[in-house]
Design a protein around this motif. Structure first.
Motif, PDB file in Angstrom:
ATOM      1  N   PRO A 197       0.816  -1.228   0.000  1.00 39.72           N
ATOM      2  CA  PRO A 197       0.000   0.000   0.000  1.00 39.72           C
ATOM      3  C   PRO A 197       0.835   1.257   0.000  1.00 39.72           C
ATOM      4  CG  PRO A 197      -0.843  -1.609   1.581  1.00 39.72           C
ATOM      5  CD  PRO A 197       0.461  -2.138   1.076  1.00 39.72           C
ATOM      6  N   GLU A 198       2.054   1.195   0.571  1.00 38.93           N
ATOM      7  CA  GLU A 198       2.869   2.404   0.607  1.00 38.93           C
ATOM      8  C   GLU A 198       3.327   2.805  -0.777  1.00 38.93           C
ATOM      9  OE1 GLU A 198       6.037   1.790   3.282  1.00 38.93           O
ATOM     10  OE2 GLU A 198       4.764   1.748   5.088  1.00 38.93           O
ATOM     11  N   ASP A 199       3.498   1.785  -1.675  1.00 45.66           N
ATOM     12  CA  ASP A 199       3.926   2.120  -3.026  1.00 45.66           C
ATOM     13  C   ASP A 199       2.810   2.782  -3.822  1.00 45.66           C
ATOM     14  OD1 ASP A 199       6.363   1.038  -2.419  1.00 45.66           O
ATOM     15  OD2 ASP A 199       5.831  -0.965  -3.198  1.00 45.66           O
ATOM     16  N   SER A 204       2.449  10.998  -3.638  1.00 42.49           N
ATOM     17  CA  SER A 204       3.498  11.751  -2.961  1.00 42.49           C
ATOM     18  C   SER A 204       2.869  12.836  -2.083  1.00 42.49           C
ATOM     19  CB  SER A 204       4.440  12.387  -3.983  1.00 42.49           C
ATOM     20  OG  SER A 204       3.727  13.344  -4.758  1.00 42.49           O
ATOM     21  N   ILE A 205       3.694  13.462  -1.257  1.00 44.05           N
ATOM     22  CA  ILE A 205       3.179  14.500  -0.345  1.00 44.05           C
ATOM     23  C   ILE A 205       2.587  15.651  -1.141  1.00 44.05           C
ATOM     24  CG2 ILE A 205       3.842  16.146   1.443  1.00 44.05           C
ATOM     25  CD1 ILE A 205       6.077  14.199   2.237  1.00 44.05           C
ATOM     26  N   GLY A 206       3.321  16.117  -2.137  1.00 45.46           N
ATOM     27  CA  GLY A 206       2.821  17.246  -2.918  1.00 45.46           C
ATOM     28  C   GLY A 206       1.569  16.891  -3.694  1.00 45.46           C
ATOM     29  N   ILE A 240       5.932  22.932  -3.257  1.00 45.84           N
ATOM     30  CA  ILE A 240       5.589  21.784  -2.413  1.00 45.84           C
ATOM     31  C   ILE A 240       4.662  20.830  -3.150  1.00 45.84           C
ATOM     32  CG2 ILE A 240       4.359  21.112  -0.301  1.00 45.84           C
ATOM     33  CD1 ILE A 240       5.481  23.565   1.037  1.00 45.84           C
ATOM     34  N   GLU A 241       3.702  21.364  -3.927  1.00 45.84           N
ATOM     35  CA  GLU A 241       2.785  20.491  -4.667  1.00 45.84           C
ATOM     36  C   GLU A 241       3.498  19.709  -5.755  1.00 45.84           C
ATOM     37  OE1 GLU A 241      -0.577  22.671  -6.066  1.00 45.84           O
ATOM     38  OE2 GLU A 241      -1.520  22.778  -4.088  1.00 45.84           O
ATOM     39  N   ILE A 297       3.630  14.167   7.501  1.00 46.63           N
ATOM     40  CA  ILE A 297       4.879  14.470   8.198  1.00 46.63           C
ATOM     41  C   ILE A 297       5.714  13.205   8.340  1.00 46.63           C
ATOM     42  CG2 ILE A 297       5.867  15.309  10.356  1.00 46.63           C
ATOM     43  CD1 ILE A 297       4.584  17.500   8.719  1.00 46.63           C
ATOM     44  N   ALA A 298       5.042  12.070   8.688  1.00 50.23           N
ATOM     45  CA  ALA A 298       5.767  10.799   8.811  1.00 50.23           C
ATOM     46  C   ALA A 298       6.372  10.392   7.462  1.00 50.23           C
ATOM     47  CB  ALA A 298       4.836   9.716   9.330  1.00 50.23           C
ATOM     48  N   GLN A 299       5.615  10.597   6.386  1.00 54.45           N
ATOM     49  CA  GLN A 299       6.132  10.266   5.057  1.00 54.45           C
ATOM     50  C   GLN A 299       7.326  11.142   4.703  1.00 54.45           C
ATOM     51  OE1 GLN A 299       3.104  10.390   2.042  1.00 54.45           O
ATOM     52  NE2 GLN A 299       4.538  10.004   0.356  1.00 54.45           N
TER      53      GLN A 299
END
Length: 266
Positions: free
Chosen positions: A7-9, A13-15, A46-47, A79-81
């Motif tokens: 699932p992490e894959d 992404s954050i942005g 950031i995006e 934040i954890a990512q």
């Protein structure tokens, strides 16, 4: 047997996650920037997962947290990512060295009062002995001086004092000294407070404000002083050292101009 992706894959992404949440919330980049105080170029960066404009990892975490709140996302997973992708948070500095330094610090030595008192007693005894030894010689010398002739003593001669010049009696017409080569205006609030404005002959503002009861203001100019009195009845006026006898009514607004001549209302 094929192994599927974790699932992490599959997570964005954050942005990308922040951008999708912003679009789903119906917000523009300008609106997010206005609500978070994060500048528009930083929001765009950031995006696109470019955190170099944030000024460091600490600021990047703060920007991610603010943007997540603005687009109604939970900031903790983001934040954890970010920490996982950028080496994690810095380890806290252990406090053990500080405590070790405190333990090995030696206690200050206490002063030896016994040795100090002995030294003080020795010094006092030596000073007294020195004084007694020299006292005999001083007494003999003093006796010889006392037995000397007294005719050489000089007595101060009285000096003649010059009588002080009589002080001139001020004339009743001169209330305050004023230079003759310029106009001098003195205002005193004797019956209450009043707003006043004063300008020189060029129109330059000398004062604009409230004159409270008991306060005094003096203005000078080489040619002319223009006045505006908000409550002329509360003001006592002196022009070129003479009191202006005009009686103004309480609350009366007066516009006055004075020159180097006798007090005249302009």
């Amino acid at each position: 047997m094929s192994i599927g992706n974790s699932p992490e894959d599959d997570r964005p992404s954050i942005g990308r996650a922040l951008q999708q949440a912003r679009i789903a919330a119906g917000l523009t980049v300008e609106e997010v920037s206005s609500s978070t105080r994060v500048r528009i170029p930083i929001v765009h960066a950031i995006e696109t997962d470019d955190f170099s404009r944030c000024g460091g990892d600490v600021y990047a975490r703060g920007h991610i947290r603010m943007l997540a709140h603005a687009v109604l996302l939970d900031p903790d997973p983001l934040i954890a990512q970010f920490d996982a992708e950028h080496g994690g948070r810095p380890a806290p500095t252990p406090a053990a060295p500080l405590f070790e330094a405190e333990r090995i610090r030696s206690e200050p030595r206490r002063p030896n009062w016994t040795a100090a008192m002995v030294a003080a007693i020795v010094a006092v005894v030596g000073f007294v002995g020195f004084t007694l030894f020299n006292g005999t010689d001083d007494d003999s010398g003093a006796t010889q001086v006392a037995e000397g002739p007294t005719s050489d003593r000089t007595t101060p001669k009285p000096t003649a004092t010059k009588p002080a010049d009589p002080k001139p009696v001020p004339s009743e017409s001169a209330i305050a000294a004023a230079p003759r080569d310029e106009v001098t205006v003195k205002l005193s609030a004797t019956e209450g407070k009043s707003w006043i404005s004063a300008k020189d002959h060029n129109g330059r503002l000398l004062f604009d404000g409230l004159l409270l009861q008991g306060d005094t203001k003096t203005f000078q100019d080489k040619e002319r002083v223009d006045l505006v009195l908000g409550d002329a009845g509360a003001i006592e006026l002196f022009v070129n050292g003479k009191k202006v006898d005009d009686r103004f009514e309480p609350g009366q607004v007066e516009r006055l101009s004075y020159t180097k001549g006798d007090p005249e209302v302009g």
